[in-house]
Design a protein around this motif. Structure first.
Motif, PDB file in Angstrom:
ATOM      1  N   ALA A  61       0.879  -1.174   0.000  1.00  0.00           N
ATOM      2  CA  ALA A  61       0.000   0.000   0.000  1.00  0.00           C
ATOM      3  C   ALA A  61       0.915   1.222   0.000  1.00  0.00           C
ATOM      4  N   LYS A  62       1.073   1.839  -1.175  1.00  0.00           N
ATOM      5  CA  LYS A  62       1.964   3.000  -1.304  1.00  0.00           C
ATOM      6  C   LYS A  62       1.212   4.320  -1.268  1.00  0.00           C
ATOM      7  N   THR A  63       0.075   4.372  -1.948  1.00  0.00           N
ATOM      8  CA  THR A  63      -0.636   5.641  -2.089  1.00  0.00           C
ATOM      9  C   THR A  63      -1.519   5.907  -0.873  1.00  0.00           C
ATOM     10  N   ALA A  64      -1.937   7.151  -0.726  1.00  0.00           N
ATOM     11  CA  ALA A  64      -2.828   7.513   0.378  1.00  0.00           C
ATOM     12  C   ALA A  64      -4.119   6.708   0.311  1.00  0.00           C
ATOM     13  N   ALA A  65      -4.682   6.523  -0.874  1.00  0.00           N
ATOM     14  CA  ALA A  65      -5.931   5.761  -1.015  1.00  0.00           C
ATOM     15  C   ALA A  65      -5.725   4.296  -0.636  1.00  0.00           C
ATOM     16  N   GLU A  66      -4.625   3.701  -1.066  1.00  0.00           N
ATOM     17  CA  GLU A  66      -4.335   2.304  -0.721  1.00  0.00           C
ATOM     18  C   GLU A  66      -4.135   2.159   0.780  1.00  0.00           C
ATOM     19  N   GLN A  67      -3.453   3.110   1.388  1.00  0.00           N
ATOM     20  CA  GLN A  67      -3.201   3.043   2.820  1.00  0.00           C
ATOM     21  C   GLN A  67      -4.473   3.302   3.625  1.00  0.00           C
ATOM     22  N   GLU A  68      -5.333   4.138   3.118  1.00  0.00           N
ATOM     23  CA  GLU A  68      -6.597   4.390   3.805  1.00  0.00           C
ATOM     24  C   GLU A  68      -7.464   3.138   3.789  1.00  0.00           C
ATOM     25  N   ASP A  80       0.734 -16.495   5.741  1.00  0.00           N
ATOM     26  CA  ASP A  80       1.992 -15.752   5.669  1.00  0.00           C
ATOM     27  C   ASP A  80       1.863 -14.574   4.710  1.00  0.00           C
ATOM     28  N   GLY A  81       0.703 -13.934   4.762  1.00  0.00           N
ATOM     29  CA  GLY A  81       0.436 -12.763   3.940  1.00  0.00           C
ATOM     30  C   GLY A  81       0.229 -11.554   4.824  1.00  0.00           C
ATOM     31  N   GLY A  82      -0.178 -10.475   4.209  1.00  0.00           N
ATOM     32  CA  GLY A  82      -0.444  -9.243   4.930  1.00  0.00           C
ATOM     33  C   GLY A  82      -0.285  -8.056   4.012  1.00  0.00           C
ATOM     34  N   MET A  83      -0.002  -6.910   4.598  1.00  0.00           N
ATOM     35  CA  MET A  83       0.146  -5.679   3.822  1.00  0.00           C
ATOM     36  C   MET A  83       1.213  -4.806   4.463  1.00  0.00           C
ATOM     37  N   ILE A  84       2.093  -4.256   3.627  1.00  0.00           N
ATOM     38  CA  ILE A  84       3.097  -3.297   4.087  1.00  0.00           C
ATOM     39  C   ILE A  84       2.682  -1.908   3.602  1.00  0.00           C
ATOM     40  N   PHE A  85       2.625  -0.972   4.513  1.00  0.00           N
ATOM     41  CA  PHE A  85       2.316   0.417   4.206  1.00  0.00           C
ATOM     42  C   PHE A  85       3.665   1.109   4.100  1.00  0.00           C
ATOM     43  N   ALA A  86       4.156   1.239   2.869  1.00  0.00           N
ATOM     44  CA  ALA A  86       5.498   1.800   2.674  1.00  0.00           C
ATOM     45  C   ALA A  86       5.561   2.526   1.346  1.00  0.00           C
ATOM     46  N   PRO A  87       6.027   3.746   1.337  1.00  0.00           N
ATOM     47  CA  PRO A  87       6.514   4.469   2.512  1.00  0.00           C
ATOM     48  C   PRO A  87       5.357   4.980   3.357  1.00  0.00           C
ATOM     49  N   TYR A  88       5.622   5.178   4.615  1.00  0.00           N
ATOM     50  CA  TYR A  88       4.670   5.828   5.496  1.00  0.00           C
ATOM     51  C   TYR A  88       5.336   7.078   6.055  1.00  0.00           C
ATOM     52  N   PRO A  89       4.743   8.220   5.905  1.00  0.00           N
ATOM     53  CA  PRO A  89       3.474   8.511   5.260  1.00  0.00           C
ATOM     54  C   PRO A  89       3.592   8.410   3.735  1.00  0.00           C
ATOM     55  N   PRO A  90       2.467   8.189   3.059  1.00  0.00           N
ATOM     56  CA  PRO A  90       2.515   7.972   1.610  1.00  0.00           C
ATOM     57  C   PRO A  90       3.055   9.156   0.813  1.00  0.00           C
ATOM     58  N   GLU A 139       5.968   6.303  18.453  1.00  0.00           N
ATOM     59  CA  GLU A 139       7.172   7.033  18.034  1.00  0.00           C
ATOM     60  C   GLU A 139       7.120   7.198  16.516  1.00  0.00           C
ATOM     61  N   PRO A 140       7.981   8.034  15.948  1.00  0.00           N
ATOM     62  CA  PRO A 140       7.996   8.188  14.483  1.00  0.00           C
ATOM     63  C   PRO A 140       8.380   6.864  13.809  1.00  0.00           C
ATOM     64  N   ILE A 141       7.629   6.528  12.762  1.00  0.00           N
ATOM     65  CA  ILE A 141       7.879   5.284  12.031  1.00  0.00           C
ATOM     66  C   ILE A 141       7.924   5.578  10.528  1.00  0.00           C
ATOM     67  N   ALA A 142       8.486   4.627   9.778  1.00  0.00           N
ATOM     68  CA  ALA A 142       8.626   4.785   8.326  1.00  0.00           C
ATOM     69  C   ALA A 142       7.777   3.795   7.546  1.00  0.00           C
ATOM     70  N   ALA A 143       7.254   2.758   8.211  1.00  0.00           N
ATOM     71  CA  ALA A 143       6.419   1.759   7.544  1.00  0.00           C
ATOM     72  C   ALA A 143       5.570   1.057   8.593  1.00  0.00           C
ATOM     73  N   VAL A 144       4.517   0.393   8.114  1.00  0.00           N
ATOM     74  CA  VAL A 144       3.640  -0.377   8.982  1.00  0.00           C
ATOM     75  C   VAL A 144       3.345  -1.693   8.273  1.00  0.00           C
ATOM     76  N   LEU A 145       3.433  -2.782   9.010  1.00  0.00           N
ATOM     77  CA  LEU A 145       3.116  -4.106   8.491  1.00  0.00           C
ATOM     78  C   LEU A 145       1.891  -4.624   9.218  1.00  0.00           C
ATOM     79  N   GLU A 146       0.902  -5.088   8.459  1.00  0.00           N
ATOM     80  CA  GLU A 146      -0.265  -5.738   9.048  1.00  0.00           C
ATOM     81  C   GLU A 146      -0.248  -7.204   8.647  1.00  0.00           C
ATOM     82  N   ILE A 147      -0.364  -8.087   9.651  1.00  0.00           N
ATOM     83  CA  ILE A 147      -0.440  -9.521   9.422  1.00  0.00           C
ATOM     84  C   ILE A 147      -1.596 -10.072  10.249  1.00  0.00           C
ATOM     85  N   ASN A 148      -1.933 -11.325  10.048  1.00  0.00           N
ATOM     86  CA  ASN A 148      -3.020 -11.942  10.803  1.00  0.00           C
ATOM     87  C   ASN A 148      -2.795 -11.800  12.298  1.00  0.00           C
TER      88      ASN A 148
END
Length: 171
Positions: A61-68, A80-90, A139-148
């Motif tokens: 999920a790179k874009t603001a719409a994808e991350q939203e 073993d799937g999920g979604m990486i929000f990178a870069p964050y913020p988009p 704290e400040p972060i650069a990416a977010v990973l969502e998994i089960n």
């Protein structure tokens, strides 16, 4: 013979009575979730923890719409799937604090907040489906990973572990 207006009105009523959702006309009956999954690019991602490397194949999920949208409406997240929000913020820029929620998300998720150096800052485990409670990174972060939900604990993934994916610490 029916007037054009009356014919159109009857067509709308007939469609409404048939359970018309709008998807069948434009998407062949596919849902938002299946369309998002089809459009999503997947990449390999590895979390290295004290007990070894854990490989995932995640959507990006790179874009603001994808991350939203994230994993909203999804019930079929691979083990073993999920979604990486990178870069964050988009929109780019330096890392910053993030806040997530589970609105419209039917699956429990582990939300893993990742620093710019690829280390895990925080794990919000088993985030409650449909909850609108705010889940802060802390704290400040650069990416977010969502998994089960529960998967991080199952694999022994912990704060401080290293996350690498294509374009960030991994080729």
């Amino acid at each position: 013979m029916l007037s054009k207006g009356l014919a159109a009105a009857l067509a709308v009523i007939a469609l409404a009575g048939a359970g018309y959702t709008g998807y069948s006309v434009y998407t062949g009956g596919k849902t938002d979730a299946s369309l998002a999954r089809e459009a999503a690019k997947t990449i390999p991602l590895t979390v290295t923890s004290a007990n070894g490397a854990h490989d995932f194949t995640v959507e990006v999920a790179k874009t603001a719409a994808e991350q939203e949208r994230g994993l909203m409406y999804r019930t079929d997240i691979p083990k073993d799937g999920g979604m990486i929000f990178a870069p964050y913020p988009p929109e780019g820029g330096p890392p910053r604090e993030a806040t997530f929620w589970m609105k419209n998300t039917p699956s429990a998720l582990d939300i893993i907040f990742i620093r710019a150096d690829g280390t895990i800052a925080r794990i919000a485990d088993n985030a409650v489906p449909y909850s609108e409670a705010r889940i802060p990174s802390g704290e400040p972060i650069a990416a977010v990973l969502e998994i089960n939900g529960g998967r991080a604990a199952e694999l022994g993934i912990a704060e401080g572990d290293k996350v690498a994916w294509a374009g960030h610490g991994r080729n």
